[in-house]
Every structure is written in C-alpha cells, then in structure tokens.
Design an enzyme around this catalytic site. Structure first.
Site, short mmCIF file in Angstrom:
data_model
loop_
_atom_site.label_atom_id
_atom_site.label_comp_id
_atom_site.label_asym_id
_atom_site.label_seq_id
_atom_site.Cartn_x
_atom_site.Cartn_y
_atom_site.Cartn_z
N ASP A 77 0.73 -1.01 0.03
CA ASP A 77 0.60 0.34 0.13
C ASP A 77 0.59 1.04 -0.29
O ASP A 77 2.07 1.08 0.38
CB ASP A 77 -1.04 0.39 0.90
CG ASP A 77 -0.02 0.16 2.51
OD1 ASP A 77 0.77 -0.94 2.94
OD2 ASP A 77 -0.82 0.97 3.28
N ASP A 105 7.58 3.96 -1.37
CA ASP A 105 7.21 3.92 -0.21
C ASP A 105 6.35 2.91 -0.60
O ASP A 105 4.91 3.89 -0.15
CB ASP A 105 7.16 4.69 1.20
CG ASP A 105 6.33 4.37 2.25
OD1 ASP A 105 6.88 2.72 2.40
OD2 ASP A 105 6.32 4.85 3.11
N GLU A 138 0.01 -1.70 5.81
CA GLU A 138 1.11 -0.90 6.10
C GLU A 138 1.10 0.16 6.51
O GLU A 138 1.52 0.73 8.25
CB GLU A 138 2.78 -1.21 5.90
CG GLU A 138 3.52 -1.33 6.82
CD GLU A 138 4.55 0.30 6.89
OE1 GLU A 138 5.01 0.27 6.87
OE2 GLU A 138 3.70 1.13 6.34
N ASP A 162 12.37 -1.16 3.72
CA ASP A 162 10.52 -0.59 4.03
C ASP A 162 11.49 0.41 5.16
O ASP A 162 11.00 1.09 6.04
CB ASP A 162 9.71 -0.72 4.72
CG ASP A 162 8.02 -0.02 4.93
OD1 ASP A 162 8.60 0.83 4.33
OD2 ASP A 162 7.98 0.16 6.10
#
Length: 367
Positions: A77, A105, A138, A162
């Site tokens: 996401d 991201d 997330e 991440d």
C-alpha cells in the site's frame, strides 16, 4: 542486474493505484509475478477484518542451499494522495509530478526483492529457501501483519525493505506506538439563557490537555493530541468532545505509563466539573531493538561488504511490519529500499540505489 527492467517494473508498479485497503490491483500483479518466479503463493483473508479489497500475499520458493530459510517483505500500500500517479524520470532520479506521492514507499522494496530473485535464478546461483510476505495496510499502523497467521512462516530471519535512505542503511531500534480516543461527556444547555446548567465538554478537554506533557515527554517518548472535535452549534454548551492522540516510546512500559497518565488527567479534570470520560486505546506495535550480534545483522553486514556497500545503523521512531515479525519470534531487520521524502508529494528514488538494493537482495538469499 538488469537496470532497464528495474526501471520498467518500478514505473509499472507505481502506476498502480494502491492506497491502504485498496490493494487489489497491486496484489493481482504481484501474485502473477511470484507465480512466474516459481513461488507457491497464498493470499490470506486479511480483507475480511477491514472490509477491504485484498489480503496479505505469502509466497514460498524451495532453494538449493542447505541453510535456514529467509523471509523478505515489502508492503503493497501507499499513503494518500496515491491515486493517478505520474512518475517522472530525471536522469538518475525517478520522482513524483508533485500532485501525488511517488509510491517508492514501498514499490522500491517490491522491485528490489523481485529483481534480486530473478538475477539469482537467471544466473543459476544456488539460494536458500525464500519466503515472501507482501502485506496490506502497512501505512495504517501495520494492519495487514496484525492479523497475519505467522504460524505458516518457517524463517527465523527476515529483512523488511521499508526504510528511507541509501542502500546499506538499517534501523536496529523502533518504538511502541499506541493510539487513544478520549470522549469527554458533559451536559448541553443554552449558552445564552442558562449556561450555568451546562457542563462544558470542550472546556474540560482543553483544561485536561493543558495539564499533559506534549511533544517529547522524555528522551525516548512522545505524546501528541492530534485532533479535537466537539460541539454542534455556537449557542449550545457542548455536551461532547472527542480527542484523538498517540504515544510513541522506545520503552513499552513507559508508553503504557503515559497512557495511564492521560486517562488519569482527563478523569480528574472531568470529575472536577461533574463530567465524565470514555476512553479507548489500541496498542499497534511494541518496541524492539536488534541484537548487533544476531545472524540477521551479521549477514546484512557481510552481504553489504561483499558488494562494496557501506553499512549505517540508525534508530527509527516509525513503525513497520517488522514490529510484528519481532513480536512473533522472527529476528527481522528493517533495511533501506532507496526511498526519499516519503509521505510527501516530493517523494523520489534513485535508479542506481534501486540497482544496489536488488544486488543486496541477491546477496542475502545466497549467503
């Protein structure tokens, strides 16, 4: 590494709308890509918990090396505004057109994982058993991994791609994150004719907030009241006010202590004026710190050294899916996926760093 393929896949995935809880198209594309790489793929039912579109994507690929399996993860996401993205290539930079986020991201992490595996397969390099977890939501306090069944994970070692910054950066410490809602309940009355018969909920809330320590309450903890909402008309003493807040701390016991402090202050202030409160809270994730002597950290350092990348270890005050990995007995390390200015319309990535990230993944799965 195939730089052109990395760029093409990055553009392909960033062009998919995938805001939190709306990851269906992204999930379908990633399932196809994992199948092409030979993974056994499962999509769980996380969508049922949130009335959303897709579940977490889990994949397993048998390797040739007689070594423990490894788990790689990047979330599907993006934050908002994340729809109708238009990535722009400017030399070594891929950036947003500044009307939306870019989506690096965490598309950068997704691409690096996929390309690293492709490289190993195409060059017939023996690798460990590989597990993949591409979670949903997330960006919403790790909602996807919050409901994931970790009993199916075989690996005791994980890398979560991440983190902002150049490849070689890793976060070895992350906080507990708690959120809370306080509803202050007073009594409505006419603000002109009989204000004395009312119990002013906004006033109670404001006095309680003035007694709280906000911002950095100590060297490793923060407290914030983010929104206040109350009242229905300017000539009515407000009966209800709702305050939303958040606590973060590298020490979980401190986070819980400050949560109790918030409740006590609101309770005492409301009682003083004959009002009352209702409070709800949620622990989204618990703090952790990596052991620098763990295999996960040492393998990361060795892999970086093998391809000439300098390592840099930092502390982060943000959460990630790794919080839930650590809670479930998986020694995870959050590592950079070459994303910059995330959660903003100025987000960008660097093509040469994406290539390094894919090289690093290849090293990690072959160590």
């Amino acid at each position: 590494m195939n730089k052109d393929r990395i760029v093409h896949e990055f553009l392909e995935l960033t062009n998919i709308d995938s805001e939190s809880f709306h990851e269906r198209k992204m999930a379908d594309v990633l399932i196809d890509k994992l199948n092409e790489l030979g993974f056994d793929v499962i999509e769980d039912d996380a969508y049922k918990y949130y009335n959303s579109e897709a579940g977490n994507i889990y994949g397993y690929l048998k390797g040739e090396l007689d070594k423990p399996s490894i788990l790689l993860s990047a979330h599907m996401d993006t934050v908002s505004p994340g729809n109708h993205k238009h990535p722009i290539i400017d030399g070594n930079i891929i950036k947003s057109d500044e009307t939306t986020v870019l989506g690096a991201d965490d598309v950068a992490g997704l691409v690096e994982i996929l390309e690293g595996i492709r490289y190993v397969q195409e060059n017939h390099i023996p690798h460990r058993d590989i597990e993949i977890l591409f979670p949903i939501a997330e960006e919403q306090y790790d909602k996807g991994t919050q409901v994931f069944d970790f009993s199916q994970i075989k690996s005791k070692q994980a890398y979560v791609l991440d983190l902002s910054g150049d490849i070689g950066t890793a976060a070895i410490k992350a906080p507990s994150i708690l959120s809370f809602e306080v509803k202050v309940i007073g009594q409505a009355s006419h603000a002109g004719f009989d204000p004395e018969n009312g119990i002013h909920a906004i006033m109670i809330a404001s006095q309680a907030i003035s007694k709280l320590r906000l911002g950095h309450v100590d060297e490793e903890s923060t407290l914030n009241i983010g929104t206040i909402q109350g009242g229905i008309a300017r000539n009515i003493v407000p009966e209800e006010t709702i305050c939303l807040g958040e606590i973060r701390s590298y020490d979980h016991s401190k986070a819980m202590k400050y949560l109790k402090e918030v409740e006590d202050i609101f309770n005492e202030t409301a009682s003083k004026y004959h009002g009352r409160i209702e409070m709800n809270d949620e622990i989204h994730m618990e703090a952790y710190e990596n052991d620098m002597n763990s295999n996960t950290v040492k393998d990361f350092m060795k892999a970086c050294n093998n391809i000439g990348i300098e390592t840099k270890f930092i502390h982060t005050f943000g959460g990630s899916d790794n919080n839930h990995f650590m809670e479930n007995g998986i020694e995870g390390l959050v590592i950079s996926s070459a994303m910059y200015h995330v959660h903003s319309t100025k987000e960008y990535t660097k093509i040469d760093e994406l290539v390094k990230g894919a090289k690093l993944v290849a090293q990690l799965i072959c160590e």
